[in-house]
Design an enzyme around this catalytic site. Structure first.
Site, PDB file in Angstrom:
ATOM      1  N   GLU A  50     -29.329 -24.527 -17.592  1.00 52.83           N
ATOM      2  CA  GLU A  50     -28.411 -23.562 -18.205  1.00 52.83           C
ATOM      3  C   GLU A  50     -27.301 -24.300 -18.970  1.00 52.83           C
ATOM      4  O   GLU A  50     -26.696 -23.730 -19.879  1.00 52.83           O
ATOM      5  CB  GLU A  50     -27.829 -22.662 -17.110  1.00 52.83           C
ATOM      6  CG  GLU A  50     -27.025 -21.472 -17.583  1.00 52.83           C
ATOM      7  CD  GLU A  50     -27.831 -20.353 -18.222  1.00 52.83           C
ATOM      8  OE1 GLU A  50     -29.073 -20.347 -18.069  1.00 52.83           O
ATOM      9  OE2 GLU A  50     -27.226 -19.493 -18.881  1.00 52.83           O
TER      10      GLU A  50
ATOM     11  N   LYS B  79     -20.989 -25.469 -14.503  1.00 51.76           N
ATOM     12  CA  LYS B  79     -21.973 -26.493 -14.120  1.00 51.76           C
ATOM     13  C   LYS B  79     -21.850 -27.745 -15.005  1.00 51.76           C
ATOM     14  O   LYS B  79     -22.181 -28.844 -14.573  1.00 51.76           O
ATOM     15  CB  LYS B  79     -23.388 -25.910 -14.199  1.00 51.76           C
ATOM     16  CG  LYS B  79     -23.740 -24.980 -13.033  1.00 51.76           C
ATOM     17  CD  LYS B  79     -24.052 -25.758 -11.751  1.00 51.76           C
ATOM     18  CE  LYS B  79     -24.589 -24.836 -10.671  1.00 51.76           C
ATOM     19  NZ  LYS B  79     -25.040 -25.569  -9.472  1.00 51.76           N
TER      20      LYS B  79
ATOM     21  N   TYR C  48     -21.121 -19.479 -15.821  1.00 47.99           N
ATOM     22  CA  TYR C  48     -21.933 -20.283 -14.887  1.00 47.99           C
ATOM     23  C   TYR C  48     -22.264 -21.639 -15.506  1.00 47.99           C
ATOM     24  O   TYR C  48     -22.056 -22.694 -14.899  1.00 47.99           O
ATOM     25  CB  TYR C  48     -23.218 -19.519 -14.550  1.00 47.99           C
ATOM     26  CG  TYR C  48     -24.247 -20.341 -13.797  1.00 47.99           C
ATOM     27  CD1 TYR C  48     -24.235 -20.424 -12.407  1.00 47.99           C
ATOM     28  CD2 TYR C  48     -25.248 -21.039 -14.482  1.00 47.99           C
ATOM     29  CE1 TYR C  48     -25.182 -21.178 -11.725  1.00 47.99           C
ATOM     30  CE2 TYR C  48     -26.190 -21.801 -13.806  1.00 47.99           C
ATOM     31  CZ  TYR C  48     -26.152 -21.868 -12.434  1.00 47.99           C
ATOM     32  OH  TYR C  48     -27.096 -22.618 -11.766  1.00 47.99           O
TER      33      TYR C  48
ATOM     34  N   THR D   1     -28.136 -28.028 -13.955  1.00 44.28           N
ATOM     35  CA  THR D   1     -29.057 -26.966 -14.364  1.00 44.28           C
ATOM     36  C   THR D   1     -29.357 -26.994 -15.860  1.00 44.28           C
ATOM     37  O   THR D   1     -28.497 -27.376 -16.674  1.00 44.28           O
ATOM     38  CB  THR D   1     -28.445 -25.593 -14.022  1.00 44.28           C
ATOM     39  OG1 THR D   1     -29.125 -24.579 -14.778  1.00 44.28           O
ATOM     40  CG2 THR D   1     -26.974 -25.504 -14.361  1.00 44.28           C
TER      41      THR D   1
HETATM   42  P1  NAP Z   1     -29.474 -19.401  -4.190  1.00 45.40           P
HETATM   43  O1  NAP Z   1     -30.764 -19.010  -3.573  1.00 45.40           O
HETATM   44  O2  NAP Z   1     -28.632 -18.361  -4.821  1.00 45.40           O
HETATM   45  O3  NAP Z   1     -28.615 -20.147  -3.053  1.00 45.40           O
HETATM   46  C1  NAP Z   1     -27.244 -20.423  -3.258  1.00 45.40           C
HETATM   47  C2  NAP Z   1     -26.659 -20.904  -1.936  1.00 45.40           C
HETATM   48  O4  NAP Z   1     -25.260 -21.186  -2.148  1.00 45.40           O
HETATM   49  C3  NAP Z   1     -26.715 -19.874  -0.798  1.00 45.40           C
HETATM   50  O5  NAP Z   1     -27.012 -20.534   0.397  1.00 45.40           O
HETATM   51  C4  NAP Z   1     -25.299 -19.335  -0.759  1.00 45.40           C
HETATM   52  O6  NAP Z   1     -24.902 -18.835   0.504  1.00 45.40           O
HETATM   53  C5  NAP Z   1     -24.519 -20.591  -1.083  1.00 45.40           C
HETATM   54  N1  NAP Z   1     -23.153 -20.312  -1.523  1.00 45.40           N
HETATM   55  C6  NAP Z   1     -22.758 -19.465  -2.494  1.00 45.40           C
HETATM   56  N2  NAP Z   1     -21.417 -19.484  -2.607  1.00 45.40           N
HETATM   57  C7  NAP Z   1     -20.955 -20.359  -1.694  1.00 45.40           C
HETATM   58  C8  NAP Z   1     -19.673 -20.832  -1.311  1.00 45.40           C
HETATM   59  N3  NAP Z   1     -18.552 -20.354  -1.888  1.00 45.40           N
HETATM   60  N4  NAP Z   1     -19.569 -21.753  -0.323  1.00 45.40           N
HETATM   61  C9  NAP Z   1     -20.676 -22.219   0.293  1.00 45.40           C
HETATM   62  N5  NAP Z   1     -21.935 -21.802  -0.007  1.00 45.40           N
HETATM   63  C10 NAP Z   1     -22.063 -20.901  -0.995  1.00 45.40           C
HETATM   64  O7  NAP Z   1     -29.702 -20.546  -5.286  1.00 45.40           O
HETATM   65  P2  NAP Z   1     -30.934 -21.550  -5.475  1.00 45.40           P
HETATM   66  O8  NAP Z   1     -31.873 -20.962  -6.439  1.00 45.40           O
HETATM   67  O9  NAP Z   1     -31.394 -22.026  -4.151  1.00 45.40           O
HETATM   68  O10 NAP Z   1     -30.213 -22.744  -6.260  1.00 45.40           O
HETATM   69  C11 NAP Z   1     -29.677 -23.865  -5.565  1.00 45.40           C
HETATM   70  C12 NAP Z   1     -28.739 -24.615  -6.496  1.00 45.40           C
HETATM   71  O11 NAP Z   1     -29.455 -25.078  -7.627  1.00 45.40           O
HETATM   72  C13 NAP Z   1     -27.588 -23.796  -7.058  1.00 45.40           C
HETATM   73  O12 NAP Z   1     -26.480 -24.655  -7.194  1.00 45.40           O
HETATM   74  C14 NAP Z   1     -28.073 -23.375  -8.439  1.00 45.40           C
HETATM   75  O13 NAP Z   1     -26.973 -23.131  -9.286  1.00 45.40           O
HETATM   76  C15 NAP Z   1     -28.867 -24.594  -8.825  1.00 45.40           C
HETATM   77  N6  NAP Z   1     -29.987 -24.388  -9.743  1.00 45.40           N
HETATM   78  C16 NAP Z   1     -30.958 -23.483  -9.454  1.00 45.40           C
HETATM   79  C17 NAP Z   1     -32.047 -23.353 -10.303  1.00 45.40           C
HETATM   80  C18 NAP Z   1     -33.162 -22.382 -10.014  1.00 45.40           C
HETATM   81  O14 NAP Z   1     -33.946 -22.087 -10.931  1.00 45.40           O
HETATM   82  N7  NAP Z   1     -33.311 -21.914  -8.788  1.00 45.40           N
HETATM   83  C19 NAP Z   1     -32.127 -24.135 -11.466  1.00 45.40           C
HETATM   84  C20 NAP Z   1     -31.120 -25.056 -11.716  1.00 45.40           C
HETATM   85  C21 NAP Z   1     -30.052 -25.194 -10.834  1.00 45.40           C
HETATM   86  P3  NAP Z   1     -25.155 -17.298   0.962  1.00 45.40           P
HETATM   87  O15 NAP Z   1     -26.528 -17.314   1.563  1.00 45.40           O
HETATM   88  O16 NAP Z   1     -24.073 -17.041   1.933  1.00 45.40           O
HETATM   89  O17 NAP Z   1     -25.048 -16.473  -0.289  1.00 45.40           O
HETATM   90  O1  G4F Z   2     -34.012 -15.015 -13.793  1.00 45.76           O
HETATM   91  P1  G4F Z   2     -32.723 -15.164 -14.505  1.00 45.76           P
HETATM   92  O2  G4F Z   2     -31.582 -14.357 -13.997  1.00 45.76           O
HETATM   93  O3  G4F Z   2     -32.413 -16.717 -14.500  1.00 45.76           O
HETATM   94  P2  G4F Z   2     -31.473 -17.638 -15.405  1.00 45.76           P
HETATM   95  O4  G4F Z   2     -30.400 -16.887 -16.064  1.00 45.76           O
HETATM   96  O5  G4F Z   2     -32.367 -18.462 -16.269  1.00 45.76           O
HETATM   97  O6  G4F Z   2     -30.785 -18.562 -14.282  1.00 45.76           O
HETATM   98  C1  G4F Z   2     -31.547 -19.204 -13.275  1.00 45.76           C
HETATM   99  O7  G4F Z   2     -32.021 -20.426 -13.782  1.00 45.76           O
HETATM  100  C2  G4F Z   2     -30.986 -21.375 -14.120  1.00 45.76           C
HETATM  101  C3  G4F Z   2     -31.685 -22.617 -14.658  1.00 45.76           C
HETATM  102  O8  G4F Z   2     -31.850 -22.478 -16.050  1.00 45.76           O
HETATM  103  C4  G4F Z   2     -30.195 -21.670 -12.865  1.00 45.76           C
HETATM  104  F1  G4F Z   2     -29.242 -22.602 -13.143  1.00 45.76           F
HETATM  105  C5  G4F Z   2     -29.561 -20.405 -12.343  1.00 45.76           C
HETATM  106  O9  G4F Z   2     -28.872 -20.678 -11.123  1.00 45.76           O
HETATM  107  C6  G4F Z   2     -30.666 -19.398 -12.051  1.00 45.76           C
HETATM  108  O10 G4F Z   2     -31.446 -19.891 -10.981  1.00 45.76           O
HETATM  109  O11 G4F Z   2     -32.905 -14.794 -16.053  1.00 45.76           O
HETATM  110  C7  G4F Z   2     -33.900 -15.424 -16.836  1.00 45.76           C
HETATM  111  C8  G4F Z   2     -33.996 -14.714 -18.171  1.00 45.76           C
HETATM  112  C9  G4F Z   2     -32.663 -14.500 -18.887  1.00 45.76           C
HETATM  113  O12 G4F Z   2     -32.827 -14.845 -20.242  1.00 45.76           O
HETATM  114  C10 G4F Z   2     -32.403 -13.012 -18.758  1.00 45.76           C
HETATM  115  O13 G4F Z   2     -31.674 -12.434 -19.853  1.00 45.76           O
HETATM  116  O14 G4F Z   2     -34.520 -13.403 -17.943  1.00 45.76           O
HETATM  117  C11 G4F Z   2     -33.832 -12.491 -18.761  1.00 45.76           C
HETATM  118  N1  G4F Z   2     -33.957 -11.159 -18.165  1.00 45.76           N
HETATM  119  C12 G4F Z   2     -34.550 -10.095 -18.788  1.00 45.76           C
HETATM  120  N2  G4F Z   2     -34.458  -9.018 -17.999  1.00 45.76           N
HETATM  121  C13 G4F Z   2     -33.498 -10.754 -16.987  1.00 45.76           C
HETATM  122  C14 G4F Z   2     -33.811  -9.410 -16.873  1.00 45.76           C
HETATM  123  N3  G4F Z   2     -32.861 -11.438 -16.014  1.00 45.76           N
HETATM  124  C15 G4F Z   2     -32.549 -10.752 -14.885  1.00 45.76           C
HETATM  125  N4  G4F Z   2     -31.940 -11.421 -13.886  1.00 45.76           N
HETATM  126  N5  G4F Z   2     -32.816  -9.405 -14.733  1.00 45.76           N
HETATM  127  C16 G4F Z   2     -33.452  -8.695 -15.702  1.00 45.76           C
HETATM  128  O15 G4F Z   2     -33.701  -7.492 -15.556  1.00 45.76           O
END
Ligand code: NAP
Ligand code: G4F
Length: 358
Positions: free
Chosen positions: A148, A174, A170, A146
């Site tokens: 992050e 990672k 987190y 990620t």
């Molecule tokens: P998400 O919607 O939160 O999905 C996370 C998945 O992980 C869910 O299916 C959840 O199951 C499962 N999970 C959580 N804890 C677990 C455990 N202990 N054992 C087995 N499964 C578990 O996340 P996403 O946005 O699809 O992201 C997918 C991956 O990409 C994650 O690893 C995240 O950190 C990474 N990532 C995401 C982004 C982004 O912007 N979306 C960016 C960079 C990296 P439940 O349904 O039971 O909760």
């Molecule tokens: O939407 P966020 O919670 O995403 P964040 O922290 O960037 O993390 C997501 O992206 C990562 C990749 O860079 C993934 F690895 C991770 O699993 C996840 O998918 O927050 C984005 C930004 C932050 O700076 C936060 O401080 O939005 C700002 N923010 C401002 N107000 C808020 C809020 N975030 C959340 N969740 N809720 C608020 O009310």
């Protein structure tokens, strides 16, 4: 148990080796945003798709149902904290490709659950890698790294060679899982790749993430609600793309002859504030922003309604202020390009939430 549209199929018996035709893949986190889109993509390519689901009183299958694929995937009980689950799974379900998308993925929660987050996001990955190297070393492996990990960014934009400086439990977990994946690749010759993905969103995004919180909140206001959206840091900037584009990049990584690490990003960074304005435009609102810091608010010029307020409860103990990715390697080696820009993404999500609120 036979797969049905209502009850997830949780298969324990040994699954025979894939037939010579199509490939078989396993997706941890198949019930999440990316897992559901990746499953859809792999099914469209003729894969047999298996995925991990956590035991819950109410199994989380809503995204797979929304995409209409719940009855086309086979689900297996799997928790990354439980080594025995992983061992049995890899032993019983031989696959060509293993995508590890499971994580405690909400950065904000990682300060409240640092040990759990480290266990799932860090140790969970080495559990999988070690079982794969022991039982199925030829399986191709994808790790969900990620942006992050860049945290307090050491260069702008961020590429694969940019040093990491995580700013949350987190992010720290990672970084461990990223390097242990690289280490297993280099130590044991495994085909293991990390996708360093910048933020990617969709109508299936979890509601705790800022984009979905914004689009759902705006949709309620557009439908007559009067509760302003409470947000934290409005000045943080993210490089936002569409999740459907990013899962294509994951798949392409595992089709390469040689494993490697790749940034997937749009190269455009946008403050939270602007994302709100883009989403509001799609719902025929025009926002005026006034005030500073805790007093900043957004008002819809057309209706006069207050739309956004700042609430310090949503500030984080440490912030990642600026993310913008350089996806040149993915463009050159994978031929990958994002197709949806941030304005299109905000509009897509806002309209989907507006339709759902009806
Ligand atoms: P998400 O919607 O939160 O999905 C996370 C998945 O992980 C869910 O299916 C959840 O199951 C499962 N999970 C959580 N804890 C677990 C455990 N202990 N054992 C087995 N499964 C578990 O996340 P996403 O946005 O699809 O992201 C997918 C991956 O990409 C994650 O690893 C995240 O950190 C990474 N990532 C995401 C982004 C982004 O912007 N979306 C960016 C960079 C990296 P439940 O349904 O039971 O909760
Ligand atoms: O939407 P966020 O919670 O995403 P964040 O922290 O960037 O993390 C997501 O992206 C990562 C990749 O860079 C993934 F690895 C991770 O699993 C996840 O998918 O927050 C984005 C930004 C932050 O700076 C936060 O401080 O939005 C700002 N923010 C401002 N107000 C808020 C809020 N975030 C959340 N969740 N809720 C608020 O009310």
């Amino acid at each position: 148990m036979t797969p049905t549209a209502t009850a997830p199929a949780v298969s324990d018996p040994t699954v025979p080796a894939p037939s010579s035709g199509g490939k078989r893949a396993f997706i941890t986190g198949i019930t999440g945003q990316d897992g559901a889109y990746l499953a859809l993509l792999l099914l469209s390519k003729g894969y047999e798709v298996h995925g991990g689901i956590r035991r819950n009183a109410q199994p989380e299958t809503a995204r797979l149902e929304t995409l209409g694929i719940l009855d086309q995937v086979t689900l297996h009980n799997l928790d990354l904290c439980e080594m025995t689950n992983i061992f049995r799974l890899v032993q019983d379900v031989p696959v060509d490709e293993f995508y590890n998308l499971a994580a405690q993925s909400f950065v904000g929660a990682s300060w409240d659950q640092p040990i759990y987050t480290s266990d799932v996001n860090g140790m969970g990955v080495v559990r999988i890698l070690d079982v794969l190297r022991t039982l199925a070393p030829e399986t191709r492996f994808y790790q969900a790294s990620t942006s992050e990990m860049f945290g307090l960014v050491q260069a702008v934009p961020q590429a694969e060679s940019t040093p990491f400086y995580p700013r949350s439990p987190y992010g720290a977990a990672k970084v461990f899982s990223h390097y242990i994946t690289v280490n297993y690749r280099e130590s044991f010759g495994m085909h293991a790749s990390c996708g360093i993905l910048f933020n990617h969103e969709s109508p299936l995004r979890g509601e705790e993430f800022v984009t979905r919180k914004i689009t759902k909140g705006l949709a309620k206001i557009a439908r007559g609600g009067n509760a302003p959206i409470q947000l934290g840091n409005l000045s943080a900037r993210r490089d936002w793309g569409f999740a459907g584009d990013y899962v294509e990049g994951m798949w392409r990584m595992l089709q390469q002859d040689t494993p490697d690490d790749y940034v997937l990003a749009t190269g455009v960074t946008t403050p939270i504030r602007d994302f709100v304005s883009f989403a509001a435009e799609a719902l025929d609102m025009a926002l005026d922003w006034e005030g500073e810091g805790l007093d900043e608010v957004a008002t819809d010029r057309r209706s006069g309604r207050r739309v956004v307020e700042v609430n310090p409860a949503f500030f984080r103990p440490a912030e990642v202020d600026l993310l913008v990715g350089d996806a040149a390697r993915a463009r050159t080696k994978l031929g990958w390009r994002p197709r949806v820009d941030v304005r299109g993404l905000a509009g897509m999500m806002a309209r989907a939430d507006y339709d759902a609120v009806a």
